[in-house]
Scaffold this active site. Structure first.
Site, PDB file in Angstrom:
ATOM      1  N   ASP A 412      64.287  52.449  17.306  1.00  0.00           N
ATOM      2  CA  ASP A 412      64.432  53.900  17.342  1.00  0.00           C
ATOM      3  C   ASP A 412      65.816  54.304  16.832  1.00  0.00           C
ATOM      4  O   ASP A 412      66.840  53.814  17.320  1.00  0.00           O
ATOM      5  CB  ASP A 412      64.240  54.380  18.784  1.00  0.00           C
ATOM      6  N   GLU A 441      63.265  52.868  12.243  1.00  0.00           N
ATOM      7  CA  GLU A 441      62.812  54.250  12.284  1.00  0.00           C
ATOM      8  C   GLU A 441      64.021  55.130  11.976  1.00  0.00           C
ATOM      9  O   GLU A 441      64.671  55.655  12.868  1.00  0.00           O
ATOM     10  CB  GLU A 441      62.209  54.588  13.651  1.00  0.00           C
TER      11      GLU A 441
END
Length: 690
Positions: A412, A441
């Site tokens: 993330d 990401e």
């Protein structure tokens, strides 16, 4: 100043190099950057000098610019060394497009670090044969060319490592050339068998070699896969009589795995599964006040029950998680876990390591922001106050989950952490276990996104979700297939729990079909967030994410009822993943070619794989024609460069639509009609010449 060390292999110093040192030159000739036959612009390569990447089974185009002065011909070969030390030689072919570029495609089949270098040489036979064919046909210098040919064959016959029968043949042919007969000289200069002898073992007087370069080949899942994301707490969640919702568990979530595998997905990706903080917990739709029963965002990691190495107690125990991993494996699925390096205010790190966070002048800890978004329930980490300590802890966390059976991590927001940290962490983890895969990401600036890929991330989210017009998609596809493919592997997620684009919000069901078809065929890695198959397209006002977002609440869905009523995209996803399995061309990234149409909403591209690489002995070619306007019926002519798959322009060939079964005879110019409300996309298999 320290002396520069030459990287040119000593075995390739030319015997004809001029003794520059004796002539008073400043540099030793072995230190000159240009070889006797220059070799430049070698690929695969990564900006900044990082190691290029491939995956097991990937067909890698190797290329280099090579030339020499004058008109004499050269040859170029690739010396490839496997991780086990086995060497192989591969002749490169000239592109003949005026760039002096040479190339060869090679399928790499062993995981590990390979090495390669390019070698250029004067092709003495080809030079003689070409000059002889031209001159003798014109009646010019016939005795000279015959004598030169005789000398050349005599020199080749003297090479002791040639087969004895070949040496005898070359000696006999040299004698024929010495007779000086023009017809026989011309015949030998164009003799294909003689040319083959010198193609397999060139006769050369000048040689150069490039530096030796590494190439990291990772496991196939690093470059090929169909991802399916879900929240385990929603799978099996139940509404109780009092209106509250009981969380799903790993045991109930495991019941969803056969359906995910049945749709043809390879990887099931779980959002964070750790305890969730209560301080500043977000309520439904990202409100600042949580109501009783609101589960909070799984990205607000850490509570009294533990941090990143703990499991949310409502999901189950570590043993339950390991059982979930085993259940996935039995279905042919691999589990990917979200790695979100941040903390809720209740995380044990906050009390134990306050130096791992940023303290503001008023003594409070700064919460996370991604303007205009604010995350009051999350503290970002500070990697500079105690780098040794925080690096070690992050490594411990990853290694802990690897021991639980997780080999794939979706990271993330990696662009909010130091690039140097990721280079170190990925290298350290992969040194111990090269099968571990990291997906970045990072929806951020191009330079940052590409840098993350260069330092080690095996996969990357991309701008695909926001590339929706024909022009945008053409530029995007060219970039991922040919500009960044030596190191960056895009995972073409069609949606995420954070992203519901306007195209999906307002494009209706056609938009969902179009994006799924393009995502599944344009790159060998793509992904879907649960709910996509149910056409969940209502956004929270003023945002690009779903209303009643699953990040902040349980989501109850009836998958079977939706499919039984024909209200599900699952059949299309199942077919797309089946097509991907059946067609090896779709499991490659670098083989994409963009074609043309006369309509600004009709996107056309193909993926071709030569017979040498398919494993079946037959070539594999897929043509995708997509109407990217989800609100209309479009009729136009598409224009194809059929030479990509070896068919002469104008020659008819058969195509089969793999979605409908229709069969047509096509050429390089074809009429199409694509109805966004019925069949907005053709996925065509080239069946061969008509």
């Amino acid at each position: 100043m320290a002396a520069r060390t030459s990287t040119r292999p000593k075995a390739f110093r030319s015997p004809t190099e001029i003794p520059l040192r004796a002539l008073g030159a400043v540099q030793d000739p072995t230190d000159l950057r240009a070889g006797r036959i220059p070799l430049t612009a070698a690929t695969p390569a990564v900006p900044g000098g990082f190691t290029p990447k491939a995956f097991v089974g990937e067909v890698v185009p190797f290329g280099v610019v090579a030339f020499r002065e004058g008109h004499d011909l050269i040859g170029v070969q690739l010396r490839l060394t496997s991780p086990g030390g086995e060497e192989s030689l591969h002749r490169l072919r000239p592109l003949l497009d005026g760039t002096d570029r040479w190339s060869a495609e090679i399928a790499l089949d062993v995981q590990g670090t390979w090495s390669f270098r390019f070698e250029a040489f004067s092709d003495d036979f080809a030079t003689w044969a070409h000059a002889t064919e031209v001159k003798v046909a014109a009646g010019v210098d016939v005795p000279v060319m015959a004598a030169l040919g005789a000398d050349l064959l005599t020199r080749a016959a003297a090479e002791k490592d040639r087969p004895a029968a070949q040496r005898r043949l070359l000696t006999a042919l040299a004698a024929e050339l010495r007779a000086g007969d023009a017809d026989r000289t011309l015949e030998l200069s164009t003799d294909t068998d003689l040319a083959r002898i010198f193609s397999e073992r060139p006769l050369t007087t000048l040689r150069s070699a490039s530096e030796i370069r590494p190439l990291l080949v990772e496991r196939t899942a690093a470059g090929v896969g169909a991802w399916y994301e879900f929240f385990p707490r929603s799978e099996g969640a139940k509404r109780l009589k009092d209106g509250s919702i009981k969380s799903g568990t790993f045991r109930t979530a495991a019941k969803r795995l056969p359906a995910v595998a049945g749709m043809g997905f390879d990887i099931v990706y779980l959002v964070p599964i750790h305890p969730i903080g209560t301080t500043n917990r977000k309520g439904r739709n990202n409100t600042l006040t949580a109501e009783p029963g609101d589960p909070g965002s799984p990205y607000a990691i850490g509570a009294a029950e533990g941090g990143h190495d703990a499991i949310h107690p409502e999901l189950g125990t570590p043993a339950d998680f390991r059982a979930f991993v085993r259940a996935a494996q039995r279905e042919g699925l691999e589990v990917a876990l979200d790695l979100a390096l941040q903390a809720s205010p209740d995380h044990p790190w906050v009390a134990e390591h306050p130096e791992w966070f940023t303290t503001l002048p008023d003594g409070t800890i700064a919460f996370a922001e991604n303007p205009p978004k604010k995350y009051q329930d999350i503290y970002p980490l500070n990697f500079d106050n105690d780098p040794a300590g925080i690096y070690a802890e992050m490594l411990r966390i990853v290694q802990h989950w690897v021991r639980q059976g997780v080999k794939i991590f979706r990271v993330d927001n990696p662009h909010t952490k130091p690039l140097q940290f990721w280079e170190w962490l990925i290298a350290t983890v992969n040194a111990a276990d090269p099968d571990v895969i990291f997906l970045a990401e990072a929806f951020t600036r191009p330079a940052v996104m590409r840098a993350l890929a260069a330092v080690g991330f095996q996969q990357s989210y991309s701008y695909f979700t926001w590339r929706n017009t024909k022009a945008e998609l053409e530029e995007f596809l060219e970039t991922i297939a040919h500009e960044t493919s030596d190191y960056m592997r895009p995972n073409l997620f069609v949606n995420t729990h954070d992203i519901l684009t306007e195209y999906l919000q307002f494009g209706g069901r056609a938009a969902y079909r179009v994006r799924a078809c393009i995502g599944a065929t344009a790159a060998p890695v793509y992904g879907v967030y649960a709910g996509y198959e149910l056409f969940e397209n209502v956004a929270r006002p003023g945002s690009e994410e779903n209303i009643d977002n699953e990040k902040y609440e349980f989501k109850l869905r009836d998958w079977d009822a939706a499919e039984q009523s024909g209200d599900s995209l699952a059949p299309l996803l199942r077919r797309l993943n089946g097509i991907r399995r059946e067609h090896p061309a779709l499991r490659q990234l670098r083989n994409l070619s963009v074609h043309w149409s006369d309509d600004d909403a009709i996107l056309v591209y193909s993926k071709h794989l030569d017979a040498a690489f398919t494993g079946t002995g037959e070539p594999d070619t897929i043509i995708v024609v997509a109407n990217v306007d989800p609100h209309s019926v479009r009729e136009t002519t598409v224009h194809l460069d059929t030479t990509v798959w070896g068919i002469t322009p104008g020659e008819p060939f058969e195509v089969e639509d793999l979605l409908t079964g229709a069969v047509w005879t096509w050429t390089d110019h074809n009429y199409v009609r694509l109805d966004a409300f019925a069949e907005p996309v053709h996925i065509l298999k080239v069946r061969g010449r008509a």
